[in-house]
Structure formats: C-alpha cells, structure tokens
Design an enzyme around this catalytic site. Structure first.
Site, mmCIF file in Angstrom:
data_model
loop_
_atom_site.group_PDB
_atom_site.id
_atom_site.type_symbol
_atom_site.label_atom_id
_atom_site.label_comp_id
_atom_site.label_asym_id
_atom_site.label_seq_id
_atom_site.Cartn_x
_atom_site.Cartn_y
_atom_site.Cartn_z
ATOM 1 N N LYS A 28 56.753 41.189 27.199
ATOM 2 C CA LYS A 28 57.378 40.193 26.318
ATOM 3 C C LYS A 28 56.568 40.121 25.033
ATOM 4 O O LYS A 28 55.361 40.388 25.045
ATOM 5 C CB LYS A 28 57.363 38.813 26.993
ATOM 6 C CG LYS A 28 58.370 37.847 26.423
ATOM 7 C CD LYS A 28 59.742 37.998 27.055
ATOM 8 C CE LYS A 28 60.780 37.156 26.345
ATOM 9 N NZ LYS A 28 62.075 37.175 27.022
ATOM 10 N N ASP A 71 65.441 37.823 21.962
ATOM 11 C CA ASP A 71 65.241 36.598 22.750
ATOM 12 C C ASP A 71 65.482 35.448 21.761
ATOM 13 O O ASP A 71 66.138 35.658 20.729
ATOM 14 C CB ASP A 71 63.828 36.559 23.351
ATOM 15 C CG ASP A 71 63.647 35.435 24.386
ATOM 16 O OD1 ASP A 71 64.226 35.530 25.471
ATOM 17 O OD2 ASP A 71 62.939 34.446 24.094
HETATM 18 P P1 NDP Z 1 69.081 31.632 20.998
HETATM 19 O O1 NDP Z 1 68.028 31.662 19.960
HETATM 20 O O2 NDP Z 1 70.348 32.355 20.777
HETATM 21 O O3 NDP Z 1 69.443 30.116 21.360
HETATM 22 C C1 NDP Z 1 68.480 29.215 21.807
HETATM 23 C C2 NDP Z 1 69.131 27.872 21.992
HETATM 24 O O4 NDP Z 1 68.213 26.994 22.645
HETATM 25 C C3 NDP Z 1 69.511 27.184 20.687
HETATM 26 O O5 NDP Z 1 70.613 26.385 20.889
HETATM 27 C C4 NDP Z 1 68.254 26.365 20.401
HETATM 28 O O6 NDP Z 1 68.482 25.241 19.563
HETATM 29 C C5 NDP Z 1 67.909 25.889 21.784
HETATM 30 N N1 NDP Z 1 66.478 25.587 21.874
HETATM 31 C C6 NDP Z 1 65.438 26.413 21.604
HETATM 32 N N2 NDP Z 1 64.283 25.760 21.766
HETATM 33 C C7 NDP Z 1 64.606 24.496 22.120
HETATM 34 C C8 NDP Z 1 63.856 23.341 22.423
HETATM 35 N N3 NDP Z 1 62.526 23.366 22.385
HETATM 36 N N4 NDP Z 1 64.539 22.208 22.777
HETATM 37 C C9 NDP Z 1 65.894 22.184 22.817
HETATM 38 N N5 NDP Z 1 66.655 23.261 22.535
HETATM 39 C C10 NDP Z 1 66.025 24.379 22.193
HETATM 40 O O7 NDP Z 1 68.345 32.143 22.338
HETATM 41 P P2 NDP Z 1 68.995 32.757 23.648
HETATM 42 O O8 NDP Z 1 70.283 32.102 23.943
HETATM 43 O O9 NDP Z 1 68.930 34.220 23.543
HETATM 44 O O10 NDP Z 1 67.904 32.337 24.752
HETATM 45 C C11 NDP Z 1 67.954 31.103 25.462
HETATM 46 C C12 NDP Z 1 67.111 31.213 26.720
HETATM 47 O O11 NDP Z 1 67.599 32.291 27.529
HETATM 48 C C13 NDP Z 1 65.631 31.501 26.500
HETATM 49 O O12 NDP Z 1 64.883 30.870 27.521
HETATM 50 C C14 NDP Z 1 65.547 33.010 26.681
HETATM 51 O O13 NDP Z 1 64.255 33.430 27.057
HETATM 52 C C15 NDP Z 1 66.526 33.182 27.830
HETATM 53 N N6 NDP Z 1 67.046 34.526 27.995
HETATM 54 C C16 NDP Z 1 67.727 35.152 26.989
HETATM 55 C C17 NDP Z 1 68.224 36.414 27.181
HETATM 56 C C18 NDP Z 1 69.089 37.091 26.162
HETATM 57 O O14 NDP Z 1 69.677 38.135 26.498
HETATM 58 N N7 NDP Z 1 69.236 36.558 24.972
HETATM 59 C C19 NDP Z 1 67.948 37.173 28.423
HETATM 60 C C20 NDP Z 1 67.316 36.377 29.457
HETATM 61 C C21 NDP Z 1 66.855 35.124 29.218
HETATM 62 P P3 NDP Z 1 68.017 25.274 18.017
HETATM 63 O O15 NDP Z 1 69.080 26.053 17.301
HETATM 64 O O16 NDP Z 1 67.952 23.837 17.624
HETATM 65 O O17 NDP Z 1 66.664 25.945 17.981
#
Ligand code: NDP
Length: 451
Positions: free
Chosen positions: A130, A170
């Site tokens: 990562k 991510d």
């Molecule tokens: P994105 O950047 O597309 O979206 C992240 C989302 O989570 C946004 O809505 C963001 O809101 C919100 N968020 C981030 N940090 C916080 C916080 N501290 N409190 C509240 N909301 C928060 O990321 P992904 O959708 O790709 O990833 C989301 C999760 O899924 C992560 O844990 C990632 O590790 C996991 N994941 C992702 C994969 C992928 O293929 N993308 C694969 C496997 C796991 P805001 O816009 O306000 O920041």
C-alpha cells in the site's frame, strides 16, 4: 524446535505495540487478525517455530520519501510519500495509493497488512502492499494534481514494476491520477508495462475495474443472505461514503432490488427515505467526482432528502449496512445502534471501517458480518485480472470479467465458510477470512525457509 517461540497472545500483542510506537491503526489491524490466528495455529508447530505471524506483521520494507511540487501560485510545497511493501510470498506486491491528509506510516502499514490477506483470499497470485501521501487533493486544480502525481512517481518508479509491485487507486486516487502517474512512469522508464492498475481503457485498463469493489461487496452480501435463504429484494441498505466504492455498491443494490437510504462524506450524511435511485446515484457520481462537490447538496437537489451535519448514517434503521468511506468510521456504539434497529447484515466496502469494539458487537450479536478483507476484495481481484490482460496484451470482454468477479466473490465466501463456520446457524466471517488468507501466505513462507 524453539519452545520459547510459543508466546501467548497478550505477550505477542505487547511486542507488536512496543515495536510500533505511535501506530494505533497498525496495532489494531494486527490484533484483529492475531485474535483469530492464534487459536488456529495453537497446535501447528511449524507456524510457531518459523515465527510466521511475527514475520507477516513486519513489512518487508517501508519506503518513505520527499515529494516536492509547485502550486499554481508558484509556491514550493513539500509532502511525504510512502510505499509499504508488506509481503510478496505469493506474488508481486499489490495495493492502492491513497492521497489524503490523514495518511501516515501507521495507516499505510495497516492497509498493507490487510491487503496481504485480502489478496490471498482472491486466489490470484498477488502479495500485499500500500502507498500514498498526506497530499490533500481537495481544492487543488487539475494542473496541481498532475504536478503532484508526476513528482510522486519520479521517486516511486524505482521501487515498483510489473513483476515487483503494482499499485492502484484508493481514496483520493481515481482514474485521472492513475493516468498522470502512469504517464510519468512511462516517460521516465520508456517502458509500457502493466505497472499500475485502474488505468483508462485506452491504455491497458480493464473493463469493470471502477465498479468491482462496490459490486463485489454487494455480491458478498448476497452470498451471506443466501445462507439464510434470503436475497436483497425489498431490503433497505445504509451506505456511508459517496466515492467510488459507495456509489457502485449502491448501484448494485438497486439492480438487485434493494433500497438505498443514505450516502455520506466527511461533512455529514444524507437520508433519502424514498430511496436513492440509479438517476440519483449518477448525479452523486458526477457531483462528487467531476464537480468535487459536497454530499449535503443532495438534500437541495432531491425533495424529501435531509442532510445531517457532522454525523455518520448508522442511526438510520436498515436491513443491511455497508460502510464504504474510511477506517474506524463505525464504533461500538454505532454497532449497538445498528443491531438494536434490526440490521441483519454488514458488508464492509471500506478497509477496517469498524473499530475493534464494533467488531465484537457484531460478532456477539451473531449477525452476518463480512470484514473488508473479504467483502471489498473484488476491486483488487479485477486489478489482478487487469495484470493478466496486460501480460497477455489483450482485453477481455465485459461478460467474461463480470462472471469472473462473481466467481471470485463466491470463492472468497466459500473460503470463509470453510474456516469460519462456528455452528450450524452461524459463520464467523472475520475468523474465516483471517484464517483462509493467513494459511495461504503462511504456507508459501514456510516453503521459502527463513528469509
Ligand atoms: P473515494 O476517494 O472515491 O471516496 C471516499 C469517500 O469516503 C468520500 O465520500 C469521502 O468523503 C469519504 N471519506 C473519506 N475520509 C473520510 C472521513 N475521514 N470521514 C468521513 N468520510 C470520509 O475512495 P474509495 O471509494 O475508493 O475508497 C473508500 C474506501 O474503500 C477506503 O477505505 C478504501 O481503502 C476502500 N477500498 C477501495 C477500493 C477501490 O477499488 N477504490 C478497493 C478496496 C477498498 P470526502 O469527499 O468528504 O472526503
């Protein structure tokens, strides 16, 4: 054999804490896995004498580097970049890159550790890694993001490679950022290889990669419900986040006949009692990703929806919950509320979204609870398939990939049943995923001797 290696669990965890000061997320992730693994390995002398758990919990290496870039006003900015290469026993290191102000060594070590087990569960030959930076893409212009990505890759390129370490996206890193980084890698090395996944379709990306994590988490949920003779038709779901994983999870729930009630971001959550339809999901995708907007605008856009500032959506009654935002976004109290309100299933789209207290609440309540390393493995699985397509220099068809994703998620579910069936009515998916993932990596490590 060295009998002194048989330290008990509290002593082992004490050692992890001592060796990793100021790294609570990493210690938490190791503890969650060790709680299950300890029982499994208690009569397996090799795992003890070869110190397998201790070795998996010590990354192969952690690379940390300075990333300098220039903002639009000509100011020099300095960020820290990382790549954690946790374990490559079963394949090249593989895992995403995160750009978020909360990124530090502890967060990335926990994610790389989790990734090692997740990747093993997919059945594909991928090790765990990562990376990322404390760079905050919010409020930055596209040019600033491009310059940052280029500078980040100017150091990272020497540590990665198609057979060495293959990063992906991510939080904060989507197709656009992958494009900038791939472009810079190609420019520096003069090589066109599958060194990153999540690429655009025009230059080696795979169909269904953007959808795979969210869709996969819902397939896993459907597999769990099937063990109880149920499906998603008419079920209500509460989802956190509004990024890649959240919106695609919502899309698949709607396709399978369920009703999605919430989305959230770091500002708060929206509740739409009428249900978030495909049209509304498309608006959220456009608004959050392209316009970089806030989820609170949803409540102004769609009648009947409300926005609650600064809160998570776990108080909204539902049949199923899908935390899809970030780590530790669902605590013990939230878990109790969900269970008390009748939630029967939790499928984690995010990595480690539930804290340890919450995990214990779900386990004790014996609900269907899928940890991220099992439920969100669909994304990295399709990344693995992207690597295969790049090696073959061809692109597979969508139907073929959709079927493979379904098969892989079902395979992970079966692995969880193999090691997590507690009694005829209950499966401990956390235990099942931890043991199945650990066993594969551990057996490969045993084969290599002490390295
Ligand atoms: P994105 O950047 O597309 O979206 C992240 C989302 O989570 C946004 O809505 C963001 O809101 C919100 N968020 C981030 N940090 C916080 C916080 N501290 N409190 C509240 N909301 C928060 O990321 P992904 O959708 O790709 O990833 C989301 C999760 O899924 C992560 O844990 C990632 O590790 C996991 N994941 C992702 C994969 C992928 O293929 N993308 C694969 C496997 C796991 P805001 O816009 O306000 O920041």
């Amino acid at each position: 054999m060295a009998v002194s290696d048989h330290v008990d669990l509290p002593t082992f965890l004490e050692g992890v804490k001592k060796r990793n000061p100021g790294q609570p997320e990493f210690v938490q992730a190791v503890q969650e896995v060790a709680e299950d693994i300890y029982d499994f390995i208690k009569d397996k002398e090799d795992y003890h004498s070869e110190q397998i758990l201790r070795r998996i919990a010590e990354p192969d290496r952690v690379v940390s580097f300075r990333v300098c870039w220039e903002d639009d006003n000509g100011n020099v900015r300095v960020q820290r970049g990382y790549r954690v290469q946790n374990n490559n026993a079963i394949g090249p290191y593989k895992g995403g890159i995160r750009f978020h102000p909360s990124v530090n060594e502890s967060v990335l070590k926990f994610l790389a550790f989790e990734q090692t087990f997740k990747n093993a569960l997919t059945g594909l030959p991928m090790g765990g890694g990562k990376g990322g930076s404390n760079f905050n893409p919010k409020g930055k212009s596209v040019r600033e993001i491009m310059r940052f990505c280029q500078s980040f890759m100017t150091e990272l390129y020497r540590h990665i490679g198609a057979d060495v370490d293959v990063p992906a996206g991510d939080i904060g890193v989507g197709g656009r950022e992958i494009g900038f980084m791939f472009g810079q890698y190609k420019r520096i090395t003069n090589q066109f290889t599958g060194v990153l996944t999540g690429k655009g379709l025009e230059y080696g990306g795979s169909l269904i990669r953007p959808e795979a994590t969210g869709y996969g988490a819902v397939y896993f949920l459907a597999n769990m419900l099937r063990t109880k003779g149920q499906d998603l038709v008419g079920k209500t779901a509460v989802i956190s986040g509004s990024g890649n994983v959240a919106t695609h999870a919502a899309e698949k729930i709607v396709q399978l006949g369920g009703k999605v009630l919430t989305f959230s971001d770091s500002g708060g959550f929206i509740h739409d009692p009428d249900g978030i339809t495909q049209e509304k999901i498309d608006w959220v995708k456009e608004h959050k990703t392209k316009r970089r907007g806030r989820i609170q605008d949803y409540a102004e856009q769609f009648k009947g929806a409300t926005f609650t500032e600064g809160k998570t959506p776990w108080g909204v009654p539902c049949d199923a919950a899908l935390p899809c935002a970030t780590q530790n976004e669902l605590n013990g109290e939230d878990a109790k509320t969900l269970v008390a309100n009748g939630c029967k299933a939790v499928s984690e789209g995010a990595n480690m979204p539930t804290d340890l207290a919450g995990v214990h609440v779900f386990k004790d309540a014996r609900i269907l609870y899928a940890p991220g390393k099992a439920a969100n493995a669909g994304g990295v699985a399709v990344s693995g398939l992207e690597m295969s397509q790049n090696s073959e220099r061809r692109s597979w068809k969508e139907a073929e990939l959709q079927q493979l994703l379904l098969d892989i998620m079902e395979g992970i579910h079966t692995s969880c049943l193999t090691y997590g069936q507690v009694d005829k009515d209950h499966v401990d998916y956390v235990k099942g995923a931890n043991i199945a993932g650990f066993k594969k990596v551990a057996d490969a490590m045993l084969a290599y001797g002490v390295v």
